[in-house]
Write a protein that holds these residues in place. Structure first.
Motif, short mmCIF file in Angstrom:
data_model
loop_
_atom_site.label_atom_id
_atom_site.label_comp_id
_atom_site.label_asym_id
_atom_site.label_seq_id
_atom_site.Cartn_x
_atom_site.Cartn_y
_atom_site.Cartn_z
N TRP A 27 -42.26 130.58 28.42
CA TRP A 27 -42.78 130.37 29.56
C TRP A 27 -42.49 129.11 30.01
O TRP A 27 -42.58 128.86 31.34
N GLY A 49 -39.48 128.74 32.22
CA GLY A 49 -39.33 129.71 33.50
C GLY A 49 -38.41 130.68 33.29
O GLY A 49 -38.13 131.48 34.38
N GLU A 54 -42.06 135.16 33.15
CA GLU A 54 -43.65 135.00 33.36
C GLU A 54 -44.37 135.25 32.26
O GLU A 54 -44.08 135.81 31.63
#
Length: 219
Positions: free
Chosen positions: A166, A169, A172
């Motif tokens: 997370w 990136g 999500e």
């Protein structure tokens, strides 16, 4: 569970490598290397654990691009060898997965941290808690450290991996919750069962192989 593709940013990769090396140094300091050199039974346990883990980690299922799940087995190995030596056995097994092409060498530190070090440290923490509570029944060692310890260790490792992905990136957070985290309890059950059965079998037939077991504590 492991990362089968390069999923981390350069900054995350460096931070992960630093944590990996820090824990590796602490693990090396905790191992009684002279005892390992002199104890043939301990050597057999160490190399045997590395080989078994190496083959066990070949059997995996992909759940997401770049991600795979498999039985860790690190809790039982930690109870057999102690956390420091278990880390080195796990890393030897991880080298085998790299050699066979199951995982990229660039993700060795990240996978070592998630698959090997975190489960070993969580198991060590649970064993220390069990000793501090001074349970007199040996089932406490089997269930708290073996069955439940394995389930908790895989949960902590899974959460850590999700946080890493997370933060980078790649996914999500909602994706990770929907497609991974909500299934985490299902991963905990077989992990706890496999490790618990191994520890139970050793405690019955070869308790001397469990170097973390103090038989005098239990009645």
């Amino acid at each position: 569970m492991g990362m089968t593709d390069d999923l981390l940013s350069t900054g995350q990769w460096l931070v992960t490598l630093a944590l990996f090396l820090l824990i590796l140094v602490q693990a090396a300091r905790s191992v009684r290397w002279r005892a390992l050199r002199c104890d043939n039974a301990l050597q057999h346990s160490f190399f045997g654990a590395a080989v078994v883990l190496g083959f066990l980690w070949q059997m995996r299922a992909g759940i997401y691009p770049g991600l795979a799940i498999h039985i860790f087995g690190m809790t039982a190995v930690t109870q057999i060898l102690g956390w420091g030596l278990a880390v080195f056995a796990g890393l030897l097994a991880l080298i085998l997965t790299v050699v066979t092409g199951r995982e990229p060498v660039t993700m060795f530190a990240a996978n070592g941290l998630v698959t090997v070090m975190i489960p070993a440290l969580v198991t060590q923490g649970i064993m220390l808690w069990e000793r501090h509570r001074n349970f007199s029944n040996f089932f406490a060692y089997i269930f708290f450290c073996g069955f439940f310890g394995a389930g908790i260790s895989v949960a902590v490792a899974g959460l850590m991996m999700c946080l890493m992905l997370w933060a980078s990136g790649v996914y999500e957070f909602s994706e990770l919750v929907h497609d991974y985290l909500r299934y985490l309890p299902l991963f905990m059950v077989p992990e706890g069962f496999v490790n618990g059965v191994v520890v139970t079998g050793l405690m019955v037939f070869h308790p001397d192989r469990l170097t973390t077991l103090n038989q005098r504590r239990y009645r």
